[in-house]
Write an enzyme that holds these catalytic residues in place. Sequence first.
Site, PDB file in Angstrom:
ATOM      1  N   MET A   1       0.739  -1.037  -0.001  1.00  0.00           N
ATOM      2  CA  MET A   1      -0.002  -0.137  -0.077  1.00  0.00           C
ATOM      3  C   MET A   1       0.871   1.204  -0.159  1.00  0.00           C
ATOM      4  SD  MET A   1      -2.714  -1.718   0.257  1.00  0.00           S
ATOM      5  CE  MET A   1      -3.212  -3.309   0.711  1.00  0.00           C
ATOM      6  N   CYS A   2       0.548   2.264  -0.777  1.00  0.00           N
ATOM      7  CA  CYS A   2       1.438   3.537  -0.885  1.00  0.00           C
ATOM      8  C   CYS A   2       0.429   4.501  -1.236  1.00  0.00           C
ATOM      9  CB  CYS A   2       2.386   3.273  -1.804  1.00  0.00           C
ATOM     10  SG  CYS A   2       3.452   1.898  -1.690  1.00  0.00           S
ATOM     11  N   ASP A   3       1.007   5.745  -1.223  1.00  0.00           N
ATOM     12  CA  ASP A   3       0.525   6.882  -1.937  1.00  0.00           C
ATOM     13  C   ASP A   3       1.717   7.955  -2.617  1.00  0.00           C
ATOM     14  OD1 ASP A   3      -2.478   7.090  -0.936  1.00  0.00           O
ATOM     15  OD2 ASP A   3      -1.300   6.562   0.773  1.00  0.00           O
TER      16      ASP A   3
END
Length: 442
Positions: A1-3
């Site tokens: 998960m990342c942004d």
Amino acid sequence: MCDTLVALANSTAKGTVLFAKNSDRQPNEPHIVIRLPRRTYPKGAKVKCTYIEIDQAPETYAVLLLKPSWIWGAEMGCNEWGLNIGNEAVFTKEKQGQPSLLGMDLLRLALERCRTSDEAVQCITDLLERYGQGGNCGYEKRFVYHNSFLIADPTSAWVLETAGKYWAAQKVQDIRCISNRLSIESDYDLAHPELVANAVKKGWCRSESSFNFARCYTEPVFTYFSGSKQRFAYCRSKLEEAKGRINVQTMAAILAGHDPKAADPFSRHSLTSVCMHAGFLFGDHTTGSYVAEIRPKRATYWLTGSSTPCISVFKPYWMIDHQLPMAFSEAETDQALEFWHLRETLHRMILQQQVELETYLEKRNQLQQELFKLVDGLDVENADPKVLAEVMDYGLAAETKLVTETIGAGNNKPARIKGSLYFKSYWRKQNRGLNPKKEVLR
């Protein structure tokens, strides 16, 4: 998960391109910073990526890579031309392929081989067509996914989203963010030639005229449980609010931000926060963070070299000829692991209430503002590299002193984790498994 997020020159305070990314991974997975020089290779040379060997380019550019310690590729990074790329896990209806190129491998290959964002889009899609994508990306448990990329250079940026061998790309106009979801709809600028026909053939959309990439290709269950809807909206709203005034501080604050609905992240998980805190069945933990101010002649990079950006110091870094113990060579992996683990010790002590958080944050904030102000006063593109080296040395030394003194002051205090029984059990297990010498678990 990342942004990952970007603001082009028409949206920033100084007219420079700003790029930022958090890497959310399993909590005990070290996230290290590696710097590689420009290299040339003989005809017919090969390069071993995480799982497969492919043809090497005649020349690779100098790169700075922020990466899981055991993976060949990287979650984010840049090269000597100011090209920056970040990748995201996305969940699609296309089947997972056999172990081949990871999204992180594609990212590194593009940084090593390309000068501009246009070239990087072409490079990644060509590699995707030739070799495919697939393979386990999980450190202690299996985790597979497809990938999206945000790609920026000193003048332009692209979003590239993939589903198996299929893909769509969109040119960025001002501000943009990506998360763990497909976000390109019908407004793409480039696409795989069979993208639409494949979706119609498989019954994911009724006709070519009704095609919407995100709607047709998204796998809904994993996408929903990724928490990406909230994180994507948070990043977009913060960029919109600051549009025209966006600076490095804006980007760093977004990376350190929490879901307004979330309680104390040191007593419960925060899957929907950009600064992600683990502690539940779903979700990961932010293990590394990065902000870039991209200028045509010389970019400024802000590296934490640590997990948990809400408690970290973003330290200035330039790709000059200076040996700074924050970006290591591939032969210095042990030192890179030690660097990350020292700062992870601080995070675990805060989690266990061995550190007075408010007191620490006051000191951290003072140092962070000092470093922002110090760099803001420089003419970075024309500065003497010796001056930049002094600033880098000072920032790292001051942050290391703060970290080591804080750890030392809390060493003899009792460890007590707050939160639910599950949260406490989760982090006790993670603390038992945190091993500075354990690097590769495929």
